[in-house]
Scaffold this motif. Structure first.
Motif, PDB file in Angstrom:
ATOM      1  N   ASP A 207       0.795  -1.225   0.000  1.00  0.00           N
ATOM      2  CA  ASP A 207       0.000   0.000   0.000  1.00  0.00           C
ATOM      3  C   ASP A 207       0.826   1.272   0.000  1.00  0.00           C
ATOM      4  OD1 ASP A 207       0.991  -0.279   2.534  1.00  0.00           O
ATOM      5  OD2 ASP A 207      -0.822   0.404   3.519  1.00  0.00           O
ATOM      6  N   LYS A 208       2.112   1.185  -0.214  1.00  0.00           N
ATOM      7  CA  LYS A 208       2.950   2.377  -0.276  1.00  0.00           C
ATOM      8  C   LYS A 208       2.933   2.881  -1.714  1.00  0.00           C
ATOM      9  CE  LYS A 208       4.272   1.556   3.968  1.00  0.00           C
ATOM     10  NZ  LYS A 208       3.387   0.479   4.376  1.00  0.00           N
ATOM     11  N   LEU A 209       2.470   4.097  -1.895  1.00  0.00           N
ATOM     12  CA  LEU A 209       2.308   4.667  -3.223  1.00  0.00           C
ATOM     13  C   LEU A 209       3.320   5.784  -3.452  1.00  0.00           C
ATOM     14  CD1 LEU A 209       0.533   5.106  -5.836  1.00  0.00           C
ATOM     15  CD2 LEU A 209      -0.672   6.829  -4.504  1.00  0.00           C
ATOM     16  N   CYS A 210       3.980   5.742  -4.588  1.00  0.00           N
ATOM     17  CA  CYS A 210       4.870   6.831  -5.015  1.00  0.00           C
ATOM     18  C   CYS A 210       4.452   7.211  -6.429  1.00  0.00           C
ATOM     19  CB  CYS A 210       6.328   6.398  -4.989  1.00  0.00           C
ATOM     20  SG  CYS A 210       7.447   7.690  -5.550  1.00  0.00           S
ATOM     21  N   ARG A 211       4.080   8.470  -6.587  1.00  0.00           N
ATOM     22  CA  ARG A 211       3.688   8.992  -7.896  1.00  0.00           C
ATOM     23  C   ARG A 211       4.568  10.184  -8.211  1.00  0.00           C
ATOM     24  NH1 ARG A 211      -1.345  12.285  -9.952  1.00  0.00           N
ATOM     25  NH2 ARG A 211      -1.359  11.551 -12.094  1.00  0.00           N
ATOM     26  N   ILE A 212       5.183  10.165  -9.384  1.00  0.00           N
ATOM     27  CA  ILE A 212       6.069  11.251  -9.794  1.00  0.00           C
ATOM     28  C   ILE A 212       5.542  11.841 -11.095  1.00  0.00           C
ATOM     29  CG2 ILE A 212       8.401  11.862 -10.516  1.00  0.00           C
ATOM     30  CD1 ILE A 212       9.447   9.700  -8.670  1.00  0.00           C
ATOM     31  N   VAL A 213       5.413  13.159 -11.100  1.00  0.00           N
ATOM     32  CA  VAL A 213       4.989  13.894 -12.284  1.00  0.00           C
ATOM     33  C   VAL A 213       6.131  14.825 -12.667  1.00  0.00           C
ATOM     34  CG1 VAL A 213       3.291  15.479 -13.259  1.00  0.00           C
ATOM     35  CG2 VAL A 213       2.582  13.802 -11.525  1.00  0.00           C
ATOM     36  N   VAL A 214       6.671  14.623 -13.859  1.00  0.00           N
ATOM     37  CA  VAL A 214       7.773  15.447 -14.352  1.00  0.00           C
ATOM     38  C   VAL A 214       7.211  16.368 -15.430  1.00  0.00           C
ATOM     39  CG1 VAL A 214      10.030  15.468 -15.476  1.00  0.00           C
ATOM     40  CG2 VAL A 214       9.434  13.611 -13.906  1.00  0.00           C
ATOM     41  N   GLN A 215       7.262  17.662 -15.169  1.00  0.00           N
ATOM     42  CA  GLN A 215       6.827  18.653 -16.157  1.00  0.00           C
ATOM     43  C   GLN A 215       8.056  19.065 -16.958  1.00  0.00           C
ATOM     44  OE1 GLN A 215       3.564  19.774 -16.668  1.00  0.00           O
ATOM     45  NE2 GLN A 215       4.535  20.523 -18.519  1.00  0.00           N
TER      46      GLN A 215
ATOM     47  N   GLU B  96       3.865   3.809  -8.784  1.00  0.00           N
ATOM     48  CA  GLU B  96       4.122   2.438  -8.338  1.00  0.00           C
ATOM     49  C   GLU B  96       3.540   2.225  -6.955  1.00  0.00           C
ATOM     50  OE1 GLU B  96       6.336  -0.348  -9.105  1.00  0.00           O
ATOM     51  OE2 GLU B  96       6.991   0.356 -11.065  1.00  0.00           O
ATOM     52  N   LEU B  97       3.180   0.979  -6.668  1.00  0.00           N
ATOM     53  CA  LEU B  97       2.772   0.546  -5.345  1.00  0.00           C
ATOM     54  C   LEU B  97       3.727  -0.544  -4.875  1.00  0.00           C
ATOM     55  CD1 LEU B  97      -1.109   0.093  -5.561  1.00  0.00           C
ATOM     56  CD2 LEU B  97       0.114   1.591  -4.005  1.00  0.00           C
ATOM     57  N   GLY B  98       3.942  -0.617  -3.566  1.00  0.00           N
ATOM     58  CA  GLY B  98       4.793  -1.662  -3.018  1.00  0.00           C
ATOM     59  C   GLY B  98       4.700  -1.710  -1.511  1.00  0.00           C
ATOM     60  N   GLN B  99       5.481  -2.612  -0.911  1.00  0.00           N
ATOM     61  CA  GLN B  99       5.458  -2.764   0.546  1.00  0.00           C
ATOM     62  C   GLN B  99       6.474  -1.864   1.234  1.00  0.00           C
ATOM     63  OE1 GLN B  99       5.985  -6.950   1.226  1.00  0.00           O
ATOM     64  NE2 GLN B  99       3.793  -7.333   1.100  1.00  0.00           N
ATOM     65  N   ASP B 100       7.604  -1.611   0.603  1.00  0.00           N
ATOM     66  CA  ASP B 100       8.668  -0.802   1.202  1.00  0.00           C
ATOM     67  C   ASP B 100       8.811   0.491   0.400  1.00  0.00           C
ATOM     68  OD1 ASP B 100      11.996  -0.349   1.056  1.00  0.00           O
ATOM     69  OD2 ASP B 100      11.097  -0.592   3.049  1.00  0.00           O
ATOM     70  N   MET B 101       8.611   1.638   1.052  1.00  0.00           N
ATOM     71  CA  MET B 101       8.596   2.914   0.339  1.00  0.00           C
ATOM     72  C   MET B 101       9.929   3.229  -0.324  1.00  0.00           C
ATOM     73  SD  MET B 101       6.973   5.424  -0.865  1.00  0.00           S
ATOM     74  CE  MET B 101       5.424   5.754  -0.090  1.00  0.00           C
ATOM     75  N   GLN B 102      11.048   2.927   0.308  1.00  0.00           N
ATOM     76  CA  GLN B 102      12.341   3.228  -0.319  1.00  0.00           C
ATOM     77  C   GLN B 102      12.525   2.432  -1.605  1.00  0.00           C
ATOM     78  OE1 GLN B 102      15.615   2.962   2.428  1.00  0.00           O
ATOM     79  NE2 GLN B 102      15.186   4.986   3.238  1.00  0.00           N
TER      80      GLN B 102
ATOM     81  N   VAL C 214      10.087   1.337  -3.515  1.00  0.00           N
ATOM     82  CA  VAL C 214       9.127   1.904  -4.469  1.00  0.00           C
ATOM     83  C   VAL C 214       9.710   3.171  -5.082  1.00  0.00           C
ATOM     84  CG1 VAL C 214       6.824   2.908  -4.731  1.00  0.00           C
ATOM     85  CG2 VAL C 214       7.141   0.877  -3.319  1.00  0.00           C
ATOM     86  N   ILE C 215      10.307   4.023  -4.259  1.00  0.00           N
ATOM     87  CA  ILE C 215      10.930   5.254  -4.761  1.00  0.00           C
ATOM     88  C   ILE C 215      12.047   4.914  -5.739  1.00  0.00           C
ATOM     89  CG2 ILE C 215      12.383   7.216  -4.098  1.00  0.00           C
ATOM     90  CD1 ILE C 215      10.727   7.303  -1.454  1.00  0.00           C
ATOM     91  N   ASP C 216      12.860   3.919  -5.421  1.00  0.00           N
ATOM     92  CA  ASP C 216      13.954   3.512  -6.314  1.00  0.00           C
ATOM     93  C   ASP C 216      13.426   3.050  -7.671  1.00  0.00           C
ATOM     94  OD1 ASP C 216      15.717   4.098  -4.272  1.00  0.00           O
ATOM     95  OD2 ASP C 216      16.038   2.000  -3.699  1.00  0.00           O
ATOM     96  N   ARG C 217      12.390   2.212  -7.660  1.00  0.00           N
ATOM     97  CA  ARG C 217      11.812   1.713  -8.920  1.00  0.00           C
ATOM     98  C   ARG C 217      11.225   2.855  -9.751  1.00  0.00           C
ATOM     99  NH1 ARG C 217       9.533  -2.410  -5.701  1.00  0.00           N
ATOM    100  NH2 ARG C 217       7.472  -1.469  -5.956  1.00  0.00           N
ATOM    101  N   VAL C 218      10.504   3.755  -9.097  1.00  0.00           N
ATOM    102  CA  VAL C 218       9.892   4.868  -9.821  1.00  0.00           C
ATOM    103  C   VAL C 218      10.972   5.795 -10.381  1.00  0.00           C
ATOM    104  CG1 VAL C 218       8.405   6.892  -9.579  1.00  0.00           C
ATOM    105  CG2 VAL C 218       7.729   4.741  -8.567  1.00  0.00           C
TER     106      VAL C 218
END
Length: 114
Positions: free
Chosen positions: A53-61, A72-78, A80-84
């Motif tokens: 349930d850890k969500l990381c959303r990145i919007v690049v303008q 991305e969603l995942g169990q470990d936020m770090q 998830v951030i790395d994958r995104v």
């Protein structure tokens, strides 16, 4: 390149913000000439119940008015951030490559070809 980070319901918030900022500067640093603003949204969707349930959303303008959005969603936020961040790097690279090819083709066309 400006990085804005918003987070909701996350423990160790300061460390996660620093991790996200560091990963994005590393992933997008060489593309800073073409990137305007990077917005990062971190959230724990289910709260303390756990799970994936850890969500990381990145919007690049981009500076040329296009936008790259990765989520991305995942169990470990770090993780998830790395994958995104890796996916953002690939997508921004592809986007800038397309824009560069279009510019080269436009410059290579003779003026009477229009």
């Amino acid at each position: 390149m400006r990085i804005e980070i918003q987070a909701k319901g996350m423990p160790a918030l300061k460390e996660l913000r620093e991790h996200a900022r560091h990963r994005l500067q590393f992933a997008l640093g060489r593309f800073a000439h073409g990137v305007g603003t990077v917005r990062v949204h971190l959230a724990d969707v289910n709260g303390p119940r756990g799970g994936t349930d850890k969500l990381c959303r990145i919007v690049v303008q981009m500076k040329k008015h296009s936008r790259v959005v990765i989520q991305e969603l995942g169990q470990d936020m770090q993780q998830v951030i790395d994958r995104v961040a890796d996916r953002v790097h690939q997508n921004v690279s592809r986007q800038l490559g397309r824009m560069h090819r279009v510019q080269r083709l436009a410059l290579a066309m003779p003026p009477d070809a229009v």
